[in-house]
Write a protein that holds these residues in place. Sequence first.
Motif, PDB file in Angstrom:
ATOM      1  N   ARG A 100       3.518  -3.163 -11.378  1.00  0.00           N
ATOM      2  CA  ARG A 100       2.273  -2.748 -10.729  1.00  0.00           C
ATOM      3  C   ARG A 100       1.077  -3.141 -11.593  1.00  0.00           C
ATOM      4  NH1 ARG A 100       1.029   3.320  -8.275  1.00  0.00           N
ATOM      5  NH2 ARG A 100      -0.766   2.700  -6.967  1.00  0.00           N
TER       6      ARG A 100
ATOM      7  N   PRO B 137       0.828  -1.228   0.000  1.00  0.00           N
ATOM      8  CA  PRO B 137       0.000   0.000   0.000  1.00  0.00           C
ATOM      9  C   PRO B 137       0.852   1.264   0.000  1.00  0.00           C
ATOM     10  CG  PRO B 137      -0.819  -1.590   1.603  1.00  0.00           C
ATOM     11  CD  PRO B 137       0.504  -2.103   1.132  1.00  0.00           C
TER      12      PRO B 137
ATOM     13  N   ASP C  92      -2.524  -1.597  -5.491  1.00  0.00           N
ATOM     14  CA  ASP C  92      -1.325  -1.740  -4.660  1.00  0.00           C
ATOM     15  C   ASP C  92      -0.649  -3.105  -4.857  1.00  0.00           C
ATOM     16  OD1 ASP C  92      -1.604   0.774  -3.477  1.00  0.00           O
ATOM     17  OD2 ASP C  92      -2.977   0.000  -1.945  1.00  0.00           O
TER      18      ASP C  92
END
Length: 416
Positions: free
Chosen positions: A105, A84, A110
């Motif tokens: 990503r 996060p 996250d």
Amino acid sequence: MRWRSMLRGGLFLILGLAGAASAAPKEESLTPKALSERLVTQPKGEDAEQLAKELRAWFGKDNLLKGVNPKVDGLEVAWAIEVPGEGVAPRVVALEGEFSLPLVRVGMTDVYAATVPLPDGAAMRWAYEVSGKRVERVLKPNQRGADQLEVYATHPDSVPRSDVPKGKLTQQPAWKSKIFDGTSRDWWVYVPAQYKDDAPACVMVFQDGGGYREFVPTVFDNLIASGDMPVTVAILINPGDGPGEQGRGQRSVEYDTLSDRYSRFLLEEILPEVEKTVKLRHDPDSRAISGASSGGICAWTVAWERPDEFRKVLSWVGSFTNIASGKTGREGGHNYEAMIRKTDKKPIRVFLQDGSNDLDNNNGNWPLANQQMAKSLKFKDYDYEFAYGQGFHSNKHGRAILPDSLRWLWRGYEKK
């Protein structure tokens, strides 16, 4: 360098081309290969949210936040972690060598993930790295550190085939031993489809047998059907329960001790019990025995003590070290390399497997012990084979090469 060239190929699978085909159907279950195909599309928006959701389900939501073990399918490996608020992409790094894999990503979530193919037999200690700091994962209670990974190609003879007759694996009633008085153990007997009551079968015993149930029957099915090993009954037997003796657990008492006790247990208790329902050959060339770690040295000890009964040995990451040190503190299996050299050659055929990342502790160094065993066997001109890789103290390498190990062990077999 080997790792660099491999990483370039692996990362190409991850990053891909912007114009690649659309993502796989959402209902498709993830595999390393399927994840690679999804990542190559650089998913965004709802597609990215969906993939992140699937990754949380696949790896486990809580595990993903802590840094989870990779998913492995043959040589394909998939890593993922949820970080996060992280701005810099986390990485997977090896503690030794050059391996460093940036994770990608998943959209604006996250969750970060990556897949990469590794070379056959590759082994490494690895960790997640976030913002340049290694993530110390809890591996066991009160133990933190880096994880171990080793990968091997799946052998064709380790895969079930529809055209091969299937043997039957049957769990036996718990065995209460008299030689190991007060102990009880689980055990299983595999009988190949080709077995006939009027033709006694060969036999192969596996220590820690419960761990072999998933794969030994399939390999036996395939090799017996192809004629690469004779019709062979497998006895998969666990160590007994109980507190053990001399401060050691029962498994260590049975497996690590240098004596004829375990061979008597097999010859006087287990084999006669099996022969109540299945006929077995009694000549020693028709009998094999196998095990991993302490089960490996146990297999060797049985043949060493009773070569008139067992002459084929398969040992994975064998504990030829000073575990059973006894009253003198030096009575353990580390003595075998000298005993082999000082004793007349025995008619034993043995296949050893170990890896350079095996254990090193107060009982000894496993890679060195297995290399010394191999050198002693060579010095005395034994019929032996030694497969030495990069692996850790696990059955993964041995399992990967089991079909070829069995071919070697049973080569030239003829009934007498």
